[in-house]
Design a protein around this motif. Structure first.
Motif, PDB file in Angstrom:
ATOM      1  N   ALA A 194       2.186   1.330 -10.747  1.00 40.56           N
ATOM      2  CA  ALA A 194       2.999   0.199 -10.311  1.00 40.56           C
ATOM      3  C   ALA A 194       3.391   0.342  -8.840  1.00 40.56           C
ATOM      4  O   ALA A 194       3.345  -0.621  -8.072  1.00 40.56           O
ATOM      5  CB  ALA A 194       4.236   0.080 -11.190  1.00 40.56           C
ATOM      6  N   ARG A 195       3.764   1.548  -8.451  1.00 42.85           N
ATOM      7  CA  ARG A 195       4.193   1.744  -7.061  1.00 42.85           C
ATOM      8  C   ARG A 195       3.010   1.605  -6.099  1.00 42.85           C
ATOM      9  O   ARG A 195       3.136   0.966  -5.044  1.00 42.85           O
ATOM     10  CB  ARG A 195       4.868   3.103  -6.912  1.00 42.85           C
ATOM     11  N   CYS A 196       1.873   2.179  -6.444  1.00 41.35           N
ATOM     12  CA  CYS A 196       0.716   2.058  -5.554  1.00 41.35           C
ATOM     13  C   CYS A 196       0.191   0.625  -5.517  1.00 41.35           C
ATOM     14  O   CYS A 196      -0.391   0.206  -4.514  1.00 41.35           O
ATOM     15  CB  CYS A 196      -0.372   3.040  -5.965  1.00 41.35           C
ATOM     16  N   ALA A 197       0.420  -0.133  -6.580  1.00 41.87           N
ATOM     17  CA  ALA A 197       0.044  -1.545  -6.565  1.00 41.87           C
ATOM     18  C   ALA A 197       0.818  -2.306  -5.508  1.00 41.87           C
ATOM     19  O   ALA A 197       0.324  -3.291  -4.932  1.00 41.87           O
ATOM     20  CB  ALA A 197       0.282  -2.167  -7.936  1.00 41.87           C
ATOM     21  N   GLN A 198       2.035  -1.844  -5.204  1.00 41.13           N
ATOM     22  CA  GLN A 198       2.868  -2.537  -4.231  1.00 41.13           C
ATOM     23  C   GLN A 198       2.336  -2.428  -2.802  1.00 41.13           C
ATOM     24  O   GLN A 198       2.838  -3.125  -1.922  1.00 41.13           O
ATOM     25  CB  GLN A 198       4.295  -1.994  -4.283  1.00 41.13           C
ATOM     26  N   THR A 199       1.354  -1.584  -2.570  1.00 39.51           N
ATOM     27  CA  THR A 199       0.758  -1.544  -1.234  1.00 39.51           C
ATOM     28  C   THR A 199       0.055  -2.849  -0.896  1.00 39.51           C
ATOM     29  O   THR A 199      -0.189  -3.142   0.280  1.00 39.51           O
ATOM     30  CB  THR A 199      -0.245  -0.379  -1.101  1.00 39.51           C
ATOM     31  N   THR A 200      -0.280  -3.630  -1.933  1.00 37.91           N
ATOM     32  CA  THR A 200      -1.005  -4.883  -1.699  1.00 37.91           C
ATOM     33  C   THR A 200      -0.422  -6.060  -2.463  1.00 37.91           C
ATOM     34  O   THR A 200      -0.605  -7.207  -2.047  1.00 37.91           O
ATOM     35  CB  THR A 200      -2.489  -4.739  -2.116  1.00 37.91           C
ATOM     36  N   HIS A 201       0.238  -5.825  -3.584  1.00 36.65           N
ATOM     37  CA  HIS A 201       0.707  -6.905  -4.453  1.00 36.65           C
ATOM     38  C   HIS A 201       2.193  -6.697  -4.747  1.00 36.65           C
ATOM     39  O   HIS A 201       2.569  -5.798  -5.502  1.00 36.65           O
ATOM     40  CB  HIS A 201      -0.086  -6.924  -5.757  1.00 36.65           C
ATOM     41  N   GLY A 202       3.025  -7.555  -4.157  1.00 34.33           N
ATOM     42  CA  GLY A 202       4.455  -7.353  -4.258  1.00 34.33           C
ATOM     43  C   GLY A 202       5.144  -8.064  -5.395  1.00 34.33           C
ATOM     44  O   GLY A 202       6.315  -7.791  -5.679  1.00 34.33           O
ATOM     45  N   HIS A 203       4.477  -8.987  -6.076  1.00 24.74           N
ATOM     46  CA  HIS A 203       5.100  -9.682  -7.196  1.00 24.74           C
ATOM     47  C   HIS A 203       5.237  -8.718  -8.377  1.00 24.74           C
ATOM     48  O   HIS A 203       4.292  -7.990  -8.695  1.00 24.74           O
ATOM     49  CB  HIS A 203       4.260 -10.893  -7.605  1.00 24.74           C
ATOM     50  N   PRO A 204       6.391  -8.686  -9.052  1.00 21.76           N
ATOM     51  CA  PRO A 204       6.552  -7.751 -10.168  1.00 21.76           C
ATOM     52  C   PRO A 204       5.458  -7.845 -11.227  1.00 21.76           C
ATOM     53  O   PRO A 204       5.016  -6.820 -11.749  1.00 21.76           O
ATOM     54  CB  PRO A 204       7.927  -8.128 -10.734  1.00 21.76           C
ATOM     55  N   THR A 205       5.000  -9.047 -11.535  1.00 26.15           N
ATOM     56  CA  THR A 205       3.927  -9.155 -12.523  1.00 26.15           C
ATOM     57  C   THR A 205       2.650  -8.493 -12.026  1.00 26.15           C
ATOM     58  O   THR A 205       1.908  -7.900 -12.804  1.00 26.15           O
ATOM     59  CB  THR A 205       3.659 -10.630 -12.865  1.00 26.15           C
ATOM     60  N   GLY A 206       2.403  -8.574 -10.719  1.00 20.88           N
ATOM     61  CA  GLY A 206       1.216  -7.927 -10.162  1.00 20.88           C
ATOM     62  C   GLY A 206       1.264  -6.434 -10.319  1.00 20.88           C
ATOM     63  O   GLY A 206       0.270  -5.803 -10.709  1.00 20.88           O
ATOM     64  N   TYR A 207       2.415  -5.823 -10.030  1.00 19.57           N
ATOM     65  CA  TYR A 207       2.450  -4.364 -10.118  1.00 19.57           C
ATOM     66  C   TYR A 207       2.787  -3.856 -11.514  1.00 19.57           C
ATOM     67  O   TYR A 207       2.355  -2.767 -11.905  1.00 19.57           O
ATOM     68  CB  TYR A 207       3.335  -3.743  -9.040  1.00 19.57           C
ATOM     69  N   TYR A 208       3.532  -4.625 -12.319  1.00 20.98           N
ATOM     70  CA  TYR A 208       3.772  -4.195 -13.702  1.00 20.98           C
ATOM     71  C   TYR A 208       2.490  -4.243 -14.533  1.00 20.98           C
ATOM     72  O   TYR A 208       2.279  -3.414 -15.413  1.00 20.98           O
ATOM     73  CB  TYR A 208       4.830  -5.081 -14.359  1.00 20.98           C
TER      74      TYR A 208
END
Length: 355
Positions: A194-208
Motif C-alpha cells: 500500500a505504501r509503495c503504491a502511493q509513489t504513483t497512486h494516491g487515492h486510497p482505493t488505488g493503494y488499498y
C-alpha cells in the motif's frame, strides 16, 4: 540426509515453486491479454471465434508472447525487495525497503525513456535489453515516478497520498504481487504494498487494492485457499479508513463466483479492470470461479477492458496458489523473458529462505 531436515527442504521447494508460479503465471496472463487489451468482447469474438482468445496470439507486430509494463514493473518490484533483503542479511541494515523499491521503479522508468541498457550497466534487470520496450505504460506510473516521492513507512494510511491523489488506476495493483512473496506476514505485505503504491497512486482505493492483493498472495504462499485468502485480506482491509470500495469489489467477486458457471458476460459485470478494485475483483473472480488454470487465465482476458492487467493479476494468483508446475507449459515456453523471470523468482525465493 537427516530426516529431521526433510520438512524444511520440502517446504522450501513448495515455496520456491509458488514464487516461480506467481511471477511466471503473471507473465503468461499478461502475454495472453496484451494483444486484445483495447478490444471489445464483441471484437475479440469476431477475431478469435465465439470462445474468444484460446491461447497466446500475435500482437500488432506479429510477435507472440510479449509482456507489458505489468510484468516489467512486477519484476522491478521483486528486484527492489531482493536488494532490501540482501542488504539486511549482508550488512545488517534493516528498513529502507521503500527507498530501494522506489529506486527499482526509477530503473523501470529509465527503460521507458531509453532505447537500451546504458553503457556500463551489466547487472540486474536494467541490463536486460528485452525490458526496454514501451507497451502502453500507465500515465499515473510515468508521472508519479517522475516526482521521486518515497513513502514514509510510519505514516498513517487512509488519506489521499501526495502523488496523483485522485488516481486509483490498476497500475499499482498489477505490480504488487512480490510484496506477498517475501515470507513476511500478510499484514506486513499489505502495508508495504500500500505504501509503495502511493509513489504513483494516491487515492486510497488505488493503494488499498495493491495492499489487499499483496496480502492475498502472502496467504496463498502460506497454503491458504483463494477464498480463504480473500476473506482474510478483507479483515486486514477493515482496519483502515477508506477501504470500502476495495472491500465491496472483493465482495462482488466472491458472490459472483458462487452464482454459477463463469462467463465473459459475468466478468464484465465487475467492471473493465482499468481501475484498481475492478482489476483485482476480475482476477479474483476468474481464479476462484474457474478451477482449471488454463481456462481461468483465458477467462481473465476475454472481456472489454484492461485484459493484460487482469490476466497478469489472475496469473499471479493462480501461480502463487498452485506453483509453476500447474502453468500451461506450452504458453510458458513462448513468453518473452521467461528465463530472466525465473532467475528473479529463484533469487528472491533463495534470499527469503536464507533471511
Amino acid at each position: 540426509m537427516d530426516d529431521r531436515l526433510t520438512p524444511f527442504w520440502e517446504a522450501a521447494a513448495i515455496y520456491r515453486a509458488r514464487v516461480r508460479g506467481c511471477l511466471l503465471g503473471g507473465a503468461i496472463g499478461d502475454a495472453l491479454g496484451y494483444p486484445v487489451e483495447f478490444a471489445s468482447l464483441d471484437r475479440i469474438r469476431a477475431t478469435h471465434g465465439a470462445q474468444g482468445v484460446s491461447g497466446l496470439t500475435a500482437d500488432g507486430e506479429g510477435i507472440v508472447g510479449r509482456v507489458t509494463d505489468d510484468t516489467q514493473m512486477t519484476l522491478f518490484t521483486a528486484e527492489g525487495l531482493l536488494q532490501a533483503h540482501e542488504r539486511e542479511r549482508l550488512k545488517g541494515i534493516g528498513g529502507g525497503w521503500s527507498r530501494l523499491v522506489r529506486d527499482a521503479y526509477g530503473r523501470w522508468l529509465d527503460t521507458q525513456r531509453l532505447p537500451g541498457p546504458p553503457a556500463g550497466v551489466r547487472d540486474g534487470l536494467a541490463a536486460q535489453p528485452w525490458l526496454y520496450a514501451r507497451r502502453a505504460p500507465g500515465n499515473a506510473c510515468l508521472s508519479g515516478l517522475a516526482q521521486d516521492f518515497v513513502p514514509d513507512p510510519g505514516a498513517a494510511l487512509g488519506r489521499p497520498g501526495p502523488v496523483n491523489s485522485d488516481s486509483k488506476g490498476c497500475g499499482a495493483v498489477m505490480r504488487s504481487a512480490p510484496f506477498g512473496l517475501t515470507r513476511a506476514s500478510a499484514g506486513t505485505a499489505f502495508e508495504m504494498a500500500a505504501r509503495c503504491a502511493q509513489t504513483t497512486h494516491g487515492h486510497p482505493t488505488g493503494y488499498y487494492s495493491a495492499g489487499a492483493f499483496a496480502a492475498i498472495v502472502a496467504y496463498l504462499v502460506e497454503g491458504d485457499s483463494l477464498e480463504g485468502a480473500v476473506l482474510r485480506a478483507q479483515r486486514l482491509l477493515a482496519r483502515h479508513p477508506g477501504h470500502e470500495e476495495t472491500t465491496a469489489a472483493l465482495d462482488r467477486a466472491l458472490g459472483l463466483a458462487a452464482e454459477g458457471a463463469p462467463t465473459a458476460e459475468r466478468v464484465e459485470t465487475l467492471g473493465a479492470g482499468w481501475i484498481a478494485e475492478e482489476a483485482l475483483a476480475i482476477a479474483v473472480y476468474c481464479a476462484l470461479a474457474e478451477p482449471d488454470v488454463r481456462r481461468a487465465l483465458l477467462l481473465s482476458v476475454n472481456h472489454s477492458g484492461d485484459s493484460d492487467s487482469t490476466g497478469a493479476i489472475c496469473g499471479n494468483l493462480l501461480g502463487a496458489r498452485h506453483g509453476d508446475h500447474r502453468l500451461p507449459q506450452e504458453w510458458l515456453q513462448a513468453v518473452e523473458g521467461r528465463a530472466a523471470i525465473a532467475v528473479v523468482a529463484d533469487d528472491l525465493a533463495a534470499e527469503c529462505v536464507r533471511h
